[in-house]
Design a protein around this motif. Structure first.
Motif, PDB file in Angstrom:
ATOM      1  N   ALA A 133      76.399 -32.801   7.982  1.00 18.53           N
ATOM      2  CA  ALA A 133      77.528 -33.383   7.255  1.00 18.53           C
ATOM      3  C   ALA A 133      77.493 -32.953   5.792  1.00 18.53           C
ATOM      4  O   ALA A 133      78.527 -32.567   5.219  1.00 18.53           O
ATOM      5  CB  ALA A 133      77.479 -34.912   7.364  1.00 18.53           C
ATOM      6  N   VAL A 134      76.320 -32.971   5.212  1.00 13.32           N
ATOM      7  CA  VAL A 134      76.187 -32.595   3.807  1.00 13.32           C
ATOM      8  C   VAL A 134      76.546 -31.117   3.618  1.00 13.32           C
ATOM      9  O   VAL A 134      77.243 -30.742   2.671  1.00 13.32           O
ATOM     10  CB  VAL A 134      74.762 -32.882   3.297  1.00 13.32           C
ATOM     11  CG1 VAL A 134      74.529 -32.219   1.952  1.00 13.32           C
ATOM     12  CG2 VAL A 134      74.543 -34.384   3.176  1.00 13.32           C
ATOM     13  N   GLU A 135      76.103 -30.292   4.539  1.00  8.05           N
ATOM     14  CA  GLU A 135      76.382 -28.870   4.396  1.00  8.05           C
ATOM     15  C   GLU A 135      77.879 -28.569   4.464  1.00  8.05           C
ATOM     16  O   GLU A 135      78.397 -27.753   3.709  1.00  8.05           O
ATOM     17  CB  GLU A 135      75.620 -28.077   5.468  1.00  8.05           C
ATOM     18  CG  GLU A 135      74.470 -27.307   4.857  1.00  8.05           C
ATOM     19  CD  GLU A 135      73.453 -26.875   5.905  1.00  8.05           C
ATOM     20  OE1 GLU A 135      73.890 -26.356   6.944  1.00  8.05           O
ATOM     21  OE2 GLU A 135      72.248 -27.066   5.663  1.00  8.05           O
ATOM     22  N   ARG A 136      78.568 -29.254   5.380  1.00  8.65           N
ATOM     23  CA  ARG A 136      80.017 -29.043   5.483  1.00  8.65           C
ATOM     24  C   ARG A 136      80.721 -29.484   4.206  1.00  8.65           C
ATOM     25  O   ARG A 136      81.591 -28.804   3.697  1.00  8.65           O
ATOM     26  CB  ARG A 136      80.559 -29.802   6.698  1.00  8.65           C
ATOM     27  CG  ARG A 136      80.159 -29.167   8.043  1.00  8.65           C
ATOM     28  CD  ARG A 136      80.964 -29.756   9.185  1.00  8.65           C
ATOM     29  NE  ARG A 136      80.771 -31.203   9.306  1.00  8.65           N
ATOM     30  CZ  ARG A 136      79.835 -31.769  10.121  1.00  8.65           C
ATOM     31  NH1 ARG A 136      79.046 -31.019  10.854  1.00  8.65           N
ATOM     32  NH2 ARG A 136      79.735 -33.072  10.183  1.00  8.65           N
ATOM     33  N   LEU A 137      80.283 -30.618   3.668  1.00 12.56           N
ATOM     34  CA  LEU A 137      80.915 -31.116   2.440  1.00 12.56           C
ATOM     35  C   LEU A 137      80.615 -30.200   1.258  1.00 12.56           C
ATOM     36  O   LEU A 137      81.459 -30.011   0.377  1.00 12.56           O
ATOM     37  CB  LEU A 137      80.426 -32.538   2.149  1.00 12.56           C
ATOM     38  CG  LEU A 137      81.098 -33.618   2.999  1.00 12.56           C
ATOM     39  CD1 LEU A 137      80.360 -34.938   2.890  1.00 12.56           C
ATOM     40  CD2 LEU A 137      82.555 -33.800   2.570  1.00 12.56           C
ATOM     41  N   LEU A 138      79.407 -29.640   1.252  1.00 15.47           N
ATOM     42  CA  LEU A 138      79.069 -28.715   0.170  1.00 15.47           C
ATOM     43  C   LEU A 138      80.004 -27.508   0.187  1.00 15.47           C
ATOM     44  O   LEU A 138      80.411 -27.001  -0.863  1.00 15.47           O
ATOM     45  CB  LEU A 138      77.611 -28.235   0.326  1.00 15.47           C
ATOM     46  CG  LEU A 138      76.540 -28.969  -0.466  1.00 15.47           C
ATOM     47  CD1 LEU A 138      75.178 -28.342  -0.208  1.00 15.47           C
ATOM     48  CD2 LEU A 138      76.833 -28.987  -1.959  1.00 15.47           C
ATOM     49  N   LYS A 139      80.364 -27.052   1.389  1.00 14.71           N
ATOM     50  CA  LYS A 139      81.270 -25.911   1.506  1.00 14.71           C
ATOM     51  C   LYS A 139      82.630 -26.256   0.942  1.00 14.71           C
ATOM     52  O   LYS A 139      83.256 -25.458   0.230  1.00 14.71           O
ATOM     53  CB  LYS A 139      81.386 -25.486   2.974  1.00 14.71           C
ATOM     54  CG  LYS A 139      80.347 -24.447   3.349  1.00 14.71           C
ATOM     55  CD  LYS A 139      80.558 -23.919   4.762  1.00 14.71           C
ATOM     56  CE  LYS A 139      79.291 -23.237   5.240  1.00 14.71           C
ATOM     57  NZ  LYS A 139      79.097 -23.362   6.685  1.00 14.71           N
ATOM     58  N   VAL A 140      83.100 -27.464   1.283  1.00 16.06           N
ATOM     59  CA  VAL A 140      84.376 -27.925   0.742  1.00 16.06           C
ATOM     60  C   VAL A 140      84.319 -27.922  -0.785  1.00 16.06           C
ATOM     61  O   VAL A 140      85.227 -27.433  -1.473  1.00 16.06           O
ATOM     62  CB  VAL A 140      84.711 -29.342   1.263  1.00 16.06           C
ATOM     63  CG1 VAL A 140      85.977 -29.875   0.597  1.00 16.06           C
ATOM     64  CG2 VAL A 140      84.867 -29.320   2.778  1.00 16.06           C
ATOM     65  N   TRP A 141      83.236 -28.441  -1.308  1.00 19.47           N
ATOM     66  CA  TRP A 141      83.082 -28.546  -2.766  1.00 19.47           C
ATOM     67  C   TRP A 141      83.103 -27.147  -3.400  1.00 19.47           C
ATOM     68  O   TRP A 141      83.761 -26.910  -4.416  1.00 19.47           O
ATOM     69  CB  TRP A 141      81.778 -29.276  -3.087  1.00 19.47           C
ATOM     70  CG  TRP A 141      81.601 -29.647  -4.536  1.00 19.47           C
ATOM     71  CD1 TRP A 141      82.472 -30.378  -5.299  1.00 19.47           C
ATOM     72  CD2 TRP A 141      80.515 -29.303  -5.395  1.00 19.47           C
ATOM     73  NE1 TRP A 141      81.989 -30.527  -6.571  1.00 19.47           N
ATOM     74  CE2 TRP A 141      80.781 -29.869  -6.663  1.00 19.47           C
ATOM     75  CE3 TRP A 141      79.336 -28.581  -5.222  1.00 19.47           C
ATOM     76  CZ2 TRP A 141      79.907 -29.732  -7.742  1.00 19.47           C
ATOM     77  CZ3 TRP A 141      78.473 -28.459  -6.295  1.00 19.47           C
ATOM     78  CH2 TRP A 141      78.755 -29.020  -7.547  1.00 19.47           C
ATOM     79  N   ALA A 142      82.362 -26.229  -2.773  1.00 17.27           N
ATOM     80  CA  ALA A 142      82.295 -24.868  -3.306  1.00 17.27           C
ATOM     81  C   ALA A 142      83.691 -24.226  -3.337  1.00 17.27           C
ATOM     82  O   ALA A 142      84.061 -23.551  -4.303  1.00 17.27           O
ATOM     83  CB  ALA A 142      81.336 -24.023  -2.470  1.00 17.27           C
ATOM     84  N   THR A 143      84.471 -24.455  -2.263  1.00 12.86           N
ATOM     85  CA  THR A 143      85.816 -23.889  -2.197  1.00 12.86           C
ATOM     86  C   THR A 143      86.706 -24.457  -3.299  1.00 12.86           C
ATOM     87  O   THR A 143      87.402 -23.716  -4.006  1.00 12.86           O
ATOM     88  CB  THR A 143      86.447 -24.196  -0.821  1.00 12.86           C
ATOM     89  OG1 THR A 143      85.524 -23.794   0.188  1.00 12.86           O
ATOM     90  CG2 THR A 143      87.757 -23.470  -0.650  1.00 12.86           C
ATOM     91  N   LEU A 144      86.658 -25.765  -3.456  1.00 15.90           N
ATOM     92  CA  LEU A 144      87.475 -26.409  -4.497  1.00 15.90           C
ATOM     93  C   LEU A 144      87.121 -25.860  -5.877  1.00 15.90           C
ATOM     94  O   LEU A 144      87.993 -25.634  -6.716  1.00 15.90           O
ATOM     95  CB  LEU A 144      87.260 -27.927  -4.473  1.00 15.90           C
ATOM     96  CG  LEU A 144      87.845 -28.670  -3.259  1.00 15.90           C
ATOM     97  CD1 LEU A 144      87.398 -30.119  -3.244  1.00 15.90           C
ATOM     98  CD2 LEU A 144      89.378 -28.586  -3.278  1.00 15.90           C
ATOM     99  N   ALA A 168      83.351 -40.035   6.796  1.00 16.10           N
ATOM    100  CA  ALA A 168      84.677 -40.541   6.402  1.00 16.10           C
ATOM    101  C   ALA A 168      85.254 -39.687   5.278  1.00 16.10           C
ATOM    102  O   ALA A 168      86.442 -39.323   5.288  1.00 16.10           O
ATOM    103  CB  ALA A 168      84.561 -42.000   5.970  1.00 16.10           C
ATOM    104  N   ILE A 169      84.394 -39.351   4.327  1.00 15.77           N
ATOM    105  CA  ILE A 169      84.846 -38.488   3.224  1.00 15.77           C
ATOM    106  C   ILE A 169      85.304 -37.138   3.768  1.00 15.77           C
ATOM    107  O   ILE A 169      86.339 -36.592   3.361  1.00 15.77           O
ATOM    108  CB  ILE A 169      83.702 -38.287   2.209  1.00 15.77           C
ATOM    109  CG1 ILE A 169      83.355 -39.623   1.544  1.00 15.77           C
ATOM    110  CG2 ILE A 169      84.085 -37.245   1.171  1.00 15.77           C
ATOM    111  CD1 ILE A 169      82.097 -39.561   0.706  1.00 15.77           C
ATOM    112  N   GLU A 170      84.560 -36.631   4.722  1.00 17.93           N
ATOM    113  CA  GLU A 170      84.854 -35.323   5.283  1.00 17.93           C
ATOM    114  C   GLU A 170      86.252 -35.281   5.890  1.00 17.93           C
ATOM    115  O   GLU A 170      87.031 -34.350   5.608  1.00 17.93           O
ATOM    116  CB  GLU A 170      83.802 -35.006   6.360  1.00 17.93           C
ATOM    117  CG  GLU A 170      83.559 -33.546   6.547  1.00 17.93           C
ATOM    118  CD  GLU A 170      82.556 -33.303   7.663  1.00 17.93           C
ATOM    119  OE1 GLU A 170      81.745 -34.198   7.961  1.00 17.93           O
ATOM    120  OE2 GLU A 170      82.611 -32.209   8.242  1.00 17.93           O
ATOM    121  N   THR A 171      86.558 -36.295   6.682  1.00 19.17           N
ATOM    122  CA  THR A 171      87.890 -36.292   7.310  1.00 19.17           C
ATOM    123  C   THR A 171      88.959 -36.370   6.237  1.00 19.17           C
ATOM    124  O   THR A 171      90.017 -35.738   6.342  1.00 19.17           O
ATOM    125  CB  THR A 171      88.046 -37.485   8.276  1.00 19.17           C
ATOM    126  OG1 THR A 171      87.585 -38.660   7.639  1.00 19.17           O
ATOM    127  CG2 THR A 171      87.272 -37.244   9.553  1.00 19.17           C
TER     128      THR A 171
END
Length: 497
Positions: free
Chosen positions: A426-437, A490-493
RNA sequence: GGCGGGUUGGCGGAGAGGUUACGCAGCGGAUUGCAAAUCCGUGAAGACCGGUUCGAUUCCGGUACCCGCCUCCA
């Protein structure tokens, strides 16, 4: 070779260390009674005298140093633990339960002390069980020593017991600076009617059928607390050896009684030449005790995600002859320093040469706080340079390793909870989102995401090479886990939508 | 009651009779989208009362307070 100076409790002075035999420097450390997990206080002598062991190996050569540390596996607390299991319905015999319990505890002890980076004891550099003797393997030697003490008029049998006659040894009390008369005057000693003197202590005591026992000239029984160290040190190190170490609380009566037994049994020898005692440990300024609720084991700390190397650093921050205070603040500091050093030296290369100045500080009665300060200075010198050579890194590592630090990379630091696959994913997926933003320069949403995940115990940060996440765990680890994962999902969705 | 340890800057913690401990935190700066991390710079001390000394935080004496051991304990 640098001269090692040690504060000898016996002479109460700091004196140059001159081994009896430089080809076989011999050291004995009083080890644990194996009835339960080692608590933090048990670990202090192991760590500080591990530094001494490393220093001796460095100065004299590993194959010329013998380090013996015993396991006391005969004790009423062990009996009680075994009895409790039997009463709880365990069908095995008491003897089996005791053996089972002590074997299990020894396994824990090894795992915990290994985690602190302590070397296993060895005989002339060879690690084996022989260097960690179990009391129950030396019962015949204890019986022989007791018989010798009786023959020489220093002990007497009475009602199935054998007692040491303290009045027969004029030097009794010298190590701890007490006189027999003073001790009796202020005494809280239990006076058995068969004792000749209230201070006489037990060498052998009778066992009931429900207690472990061995046949002896005085009937079936078991040894008293102190005789095991006298018997085992004589068997493995000889009647005279160099260093005997332990916690200051052992100075009396344990070490005093060891001296009485050994010196009376072997009057021609001098027993231990140098006595070293570490001061006690406190927790947040108070004595560690179960009643104060500040009692914990080494395993408790490791399970909380505090790396063994960090625990070790905290121990070394205080000189061994001063009381040491365990605090959360020190843990934070130690972790920061070690993380920095790990980053400075990168790969953990072998083959360096330890810093001469640091060695001198260690040789001065194991001044580990000053040695750490020296390492800070060296590390500052390294980082001040733009480029750090492999040689410099290896030298720094060699210095740190003399203190038992920087032995493994920080992957050993992984927080057991943070390793949960679900959480990591979960953390890794969110990190990717963060990097993209961040790449899209959408800093408003990037910062919002960062602040959102932080409420669930994860902190994002940008590094020169990309992004990383830190896990912020509360002191009470039990509340960390499923709730955090649920929150992160929840944040991820929300951010994927 | 007996024996022993301690008291250093906001915090942790060493050495040395006269000269920078070191680290954390703080403050100023560099760097960074912002942070984090990192780097550079920086103020701050020795429980109290006496004594010895040209000079003591460092040696000696006393006082106060804290802690440990004397019972299983590292």
């Amino acid at each position: 070779m640098v001269e090692i100076k040690l504060t000898n409790t016996r002479t109460r002075t700091r004196e140059p260390f001159v081994p009896l035999d430089p080809q076989d420097v011999r050291m004995y450390l009083c080890g644990p009674t194996v009835y339960d997990r080692a608590h933090l206080g048990n670990a202090r002598p192991v760590v500080v005298f591990d530094v001494l062991y490393r220093l001796l190996r460095h100065e004299y050569g590993a194959e010329n140093v013998t380090y013996v540390r015993n396991f006391t596996d005969v004790d009423d607390k062990i009996n009680a633990a075994a009895l409790a299991r039997q009463q709880a319905g365990d069908p095995r015999s008491l003897e089996e339960l005791i053996r089972d319990r002590t074997a299990e505890t020894i396994g824990w002890y090894h795992a915990d002390m290994d985690a602190l980076g302590a070397l296993r004891p060895s005989i002339r550099g060879v690690v084996s069980d022989a260097a960690e003797p179990r009391a129950t393997d030396y019962i015949p030697q204890m019986i022989a020593m007791i018989a010798e003490l009786i023959a020489k008029g220093h002990a007497y049998a009475a009602e199935g017991h054998v007692l040491f006659d303290v009045r027969s040894f004029p030097a009794y009390g010298r190590l701890s600076g007490r006189s027999v008369d003073d001790m009796i005057a202020g005494a809280r000693v239990e006076v058995a009617p068969f004792k000749r003197d209230p201070m006489d202590f037990v060498l052998w005591k009778p066992s009931s059928a429900a207690e472990p026992g061995w046949d002896s000239p005085w009937g079936r029984g078991r040894p008293g607390w102190h005789i095991e160290c006298s018997a085992m040190s004589a068997a493995l190190l000889g009647d005279s050896f160099d260093i005997h170490a332990g916690g200051i609380d052992l100075q009396f009566p344990h070490h005093e009684n060891e001296i009485a037994q050994s010196c009376c049994a072997h009057p021609q020898a001098e027993f231990a030449k140098v006595w070293l005692h570490n001061e006690m440990l406190q927790v947040e300024g108070k004595k560690m005790s179960k009643s104060l609720g500040n009692f914990f084991t080494v395993r408790d700390l490791l399970d909380q995600g505090i790396p063994g190397e960090v625990i070790r650093y905290v121990f070394l921050m205080t000189h061994y002859r001063k009381p040491m205070d365990w605090t959360a603040e020190k843990v934070r500091e130690a972790k920061g320093h070690l993380a920095r050093w790990h980053a400075v030296v990168g790969m953990l290369a072998d083959g360096g040469t330890a810093d001469a100045e640091m060695i001198e500080l260690l040789c001065d009665d194991l001044n580990t706080p000053a040695a750490l300060a020296r390492l800070h200075k060296l590390s500052n010198e390294l980082t001040a340079n733009q480029t750090i050579s492999e040689r410099q890194q290896a030298d720094f590592i060699a210095s740190a390793r003399l203190l038992g630090l920087l032995q493994t990379d920080t992957s050993a630091w992984d927080d057991p909870i943070a390793r949960a696959p679900e959480l990591t994913a979960a953390v890794e997926r969110l990190l990717k989102v963060w990097a993209t933003l961040r790449k899209q320069k959408d800093f408003v949403r990037a910062d919002a995401l960062k602040s959102d995940v932080e409420t669930f115990g994860v902190r994002f940060r940008a590094t020169p090479s990309g992004t990383a996440a830190d896990f912020l765990r509360p002191a009470d680890a039990s509340s960390w886990g499923q709730d955090n994962i649920a929150g992160l999902k929840a944040i991820e969705t929300r951010y994927n939508a």
